[in-house]
Design an enzyme around this catalytic site. Structure first.
Site, mmCIF file in Angstrom:
data_model
loop_
_atom_site.group_PDB
_atom_site.id
_atom_site.type_symbol
_atom_site.label_atom_id
_atom_site.label_comp_id
_atom_site.label_asym_id
_atom_site.label_seq_id
_atom_site.Cartn_x
_atom_site.Cartn_y
_atom_site.Cartn_z
ATOM 1 N N ARG A 98 31.044 28.110 33.778
ATOM 2 C CA ARG A 98 31.412 27.758 34.928
ATOM 3 C C ARG A 98 30.852 26.090 35.236
ATOM 4 O O ARG A 98 31.029 25.491 35.903
ATOM 5 C CB ARG A 98 30.829 28.364 36.119
ATOM 6 C CG ARG A 98 31.670 29.803 36.103
ATOM 7 C CD ARG A 98 32.969 30.003 36.140
ATOM 8 N NE ARG A 98 33.416 31.295 36.515
ATOM 9 C CZ ARG A 98 34.430 31.549 36.798
ATOM 10 N NH1 ARG A 98 35.467 30.741 36.976
ATOM 11 N NH2 ARG A 98 34.834 32.960 36.749
ATOM 12 N N ARG A 136 19.163 35.752 32.101
ATOM 13 C CA ARG A 136 20.218 35.674 31.044
ATOM 14 C C ARG A 136 21.576 35.552 31.580
ATOM 15 O O ARG A 136 22.346 34.771 31.074
ATOM 16 C CB ARG A 136 19.795 37.119 30.433
ATOM 17 C CG ARG A 136 21.131 37.323 29.118
ATOM 18 C CD ARG A 136 20.771 38.811 28.557
ATOM 19 N NE ARG A 136 21.802 38.811 27.340
ATOM 20 C CZ ARG A 136 21.928 40.200 26.817
ATOM 21 N NH1 ARG A 136 21.280 41.201 27.167
ATOM 22 N NH2 ARG A 136 22.399 40.159 25.533
ATOM 23 N N SER A 173 18.092 39.804 25.748
ATOM 24 C CA SER A 173 17.697 40.331 26.745
ATOM 25 C C SER A 173 16.365 40.541 27.403
ATOM 26 O O SER A 173 16.195 41.128 28.528
ATOM 27 C CB SER A 173 17.982 41.873 26.069
ATOM 28 O OG SER A 173 16.953 42.145 24.976
ATOM 29 N N GLN A 206 28.930 38.065 53.719
ATOM 30 C CA GLN A 206 29.246 38.345 54.972
ATOM 31 C C GLN A 206 30.727 38.984 55.076
ATOM 32 O O GLN A 206 31.691 38.412 54.336
ATOM 33 C CB GLN A 206 29.179 36.742 55.528
ATOM 34 C CG GLN A 206 29.892 36.588 56.972
ATOM 35 C CD GLN A 206 30.096 35.232 57.504
ATOM 36 O OE1 GLN A 206 30.711 34.385 56.747
ATOM 37 N NE2 GLN A 206 29.484 34.796 58.381
ATOM 38 N N ARG A 227 41.962 39.532 60.058
ATOM 39 C CA ARG A 227 41.388 38.616 59.139
ATOM 40 C C ARG A 227 42.398 38.612 57.850
ATOM 41 O O ARG A 227 42.146 37.806 57.090
ATOM 42 C CB ARG A 227 40.209 39.456 58.327
ATOM 43 C CG ARG A 227 40.438 40.739 57.943
ATOM 44 C CD ARG A 227 39.285 41.346 57.308
ATOM 45 N NE ARG A 227 39.372 42.801 56.976
ATOM 46 C CZ ARG A 227 38.804 43.250 55.957
ATOM 47 N NH1 ARG A 227 37.914 42.582 55.285
ATOM 48 N NH2 ARG A 227 38.763 44.749 55.799
ATOM 49 N N ARG A 273 33.547 38.033 39.627
ATOM 50 C CA ARG A 273 33.804 38.241 38.223
ATOM 51 C C ARG A 273 32.613 38.403 37.201
ATOM 52 O O ARG A 273 32.853 39.224 36.219
ATOM 53 C CB ARG A 273 35.092 37.437 37.588
ATOM 54 C CG ARG A 273 36.495 37.350 38.528
ATOM 55 C CD ARG A 273 37.550 36.790 37.607
ATOM 56 N NE ARG A 273 38.683 36.828 38.313
ATOM 57 C CZ ARG A 273 39.286 35.919 39.173
ATOM 58 N NH1 ARG A 273 38.608 34.633 39.170
ATOM 59 N NH2 ARG A 273 40.371 36.030 39.708
ATOM 60 N N ARG A 297 29.666 40.191 36.864
ATOM 61 C CA ARG A 297 29.212 41.384 37.346
ATOM 62 C C ARG A 297 27.833 42.041 36.622
ATOM 63 O O ARG A 297 26.563 42.121 37.326
ATOM 64 C CB ARG A 297 30.094 42.486 37.100
ATOM 65 C CG ARG A 297 31.316 42.274 38.094
ATOM 66 C CD ARG A 297 32.406 43.551 37.903
ATOM 67 N NE ARG A 297 33.210 43.520 36.779
ATOM 68 C CZ ARG A 297 34.139 42.837 36.225
ATOM 69 N NH1 ARG A 297 34.623 41.960 37.134
ATOM 70 N NH2 ARG A 297 34.708 42.745 35.088
ATOM 71 N N GLN A 357 34.259 39.699 56.725
ATOM 72 C CA GLN A 357 35.424 39.333 57.681
ATOM 73 C C GLN A 357 35.921 40.395 58.629
ATOM 74 O O GLN A 357 36.489 40.278 59.649
ATOM 75 C CB GLN A 357 36.451 38.661 56.906
ATOM 76 C CG GLN A 357 36.192 37.223 56.215
ATOM 77 C CD GLN A 357 37.379 36.803 55.573
ATOM 78 O OE1 GLN A 357 38.343 37.510 55.234
ATOM 79 N NE2 GLN A 357 37.445 35.488 55.444
ATOM 80 N N LEU A 384 33.604 34.116 41.538
ATOM 81 C CA LEU A 384 31.922 34.384 41.499
ATOM 82 C C LEU A 384 31.963 35.924 40.981
ATOM 83 O O LEU A 384 31.072 36.145 40.157
ATOM 84 C CB LEU A 384 31.241 33.888 42.538
ATOM 85 C CG LEU A 384 29.640 34.221 42.654
ATOM 86 C CD1 LEU A 384 29.122 33.407 41.380
ATOM 87 C CD2 LEU A 384 29.152 33.825 43.809
#
Length: 249
Positions: free
Chosen positions: A214, A205, A94, A128, A187, A118, A120, A130, A116
């Site tokens: 990932r 962290r 932390s 950007q 879109r 996911r 949070r 749409q 990405l």
């Protein structure tokens, strides 16, 4: 895909002034001894948990002990490096949330964006739209751009079919717009492959946790694994001491 580091944690000018004017018999200098701003902040945060000194005094009163003595765990570096290793290995990470990094991430697919976001906790995103950006062939965008997966790119027949599909989608988007359909509705036919741009801020962290999930070899899709490596490279370029922690993530 392009990833650029826009900003990262720095000591404030006022705090720098205090460090340079207070005389505690210190012999240290951040730039001369290649101590990064991130290391200074990390030491301050970590030692605040265990020290009787005030947070604003940690660097001037404890820098000699940690940045100018060899590591007591015989694993190399300074005793500050030993302290950082101890914090990461003990899970008390932390304290690393006080280091943040802001990136410009450009030309990634909407499929990657779904993966990405996911992540949070410790992440902030500005993406950007749409809805407000138009992707017709005659618009400023010149039409939507798209990502081609490696498995498609190396298969000639699949590549041709993929390209034809993207052309067809573009034509249909243009036709819907010609028929008066607003961009926010047109879109809906854009594919997961359509690219987007975003600004992302994350603390150290959170980035270490993201990388552990990932990175290449962990079953992640190629595009997001590539992003993970680019984020690591950008962080390590300004905070080299973090490289070991990415490596063990």
């Amino acid at each position: 895909m392009e990833v650029k580091l826009i900003a990262h944690t720095q000591l404030s000018e006022d705090f720098w002034y205090e460090l340079s004017t207070k005389n505690y018999g210190m012999a240290w200098d951040l730039t001369e001894n290649k101590i990064t701003n991130g290391q200074a902040v990390a030491l301050t945060a970590i030692r605040t948990c265990y020290s009787h000194n005030k947070p604003s005094e940690i660097l001037v009163k404890e820098a000699n002990k940690y940045f100018y003595r060899g590591a007591t765990d015989d694993k190399g570096g300074t005793d500050a490096d030993r302290l950082f290793r101890h914090i990461v290995n003990s899970g008390h990470t932390s304290t690393l949330e006080h280091l943040s990094f802001t990136f410009a991430i450009e030309g990634v697919s909407r499929a990657l964006l779904a993966q990405l976001t996911r992540h949070r906790v410790g992440f902030s995103y500005s993406v950007q739209s749409q809805r407000y950006c138009r992707f017709g062939s005659g618009d400023k965008s010149g039409g939507f751009k798209y990502v081609i997966p490696p498995s498609v790119e190396k298969n000639d027949h699949a590549y041709r079919e993929y390209e034809l599909a993207m052309i067809e989608i573009q034509n249909l988007y243009d036709e819907l717009r010609f028929l008066g359909v607003p961009p926010e509705d047109a879109r809906m036919i854009l594919p997961n492959a359509a690219t987007t741009n975003l600004v992302m801020t994350a603390n150290l962290r959170a980035l270490l946790d993201f990388y552990s999930k990932r990175r290449k070899g962990r079953g992640a899709q190629a595009e997001i694994a590539d992003l993970a490596e680019k984020l690591r490279e950008a962080v390590v370029a300004v905070e080299p001491w973090t490289d070991a922690f990415f490596e063990q993530a």
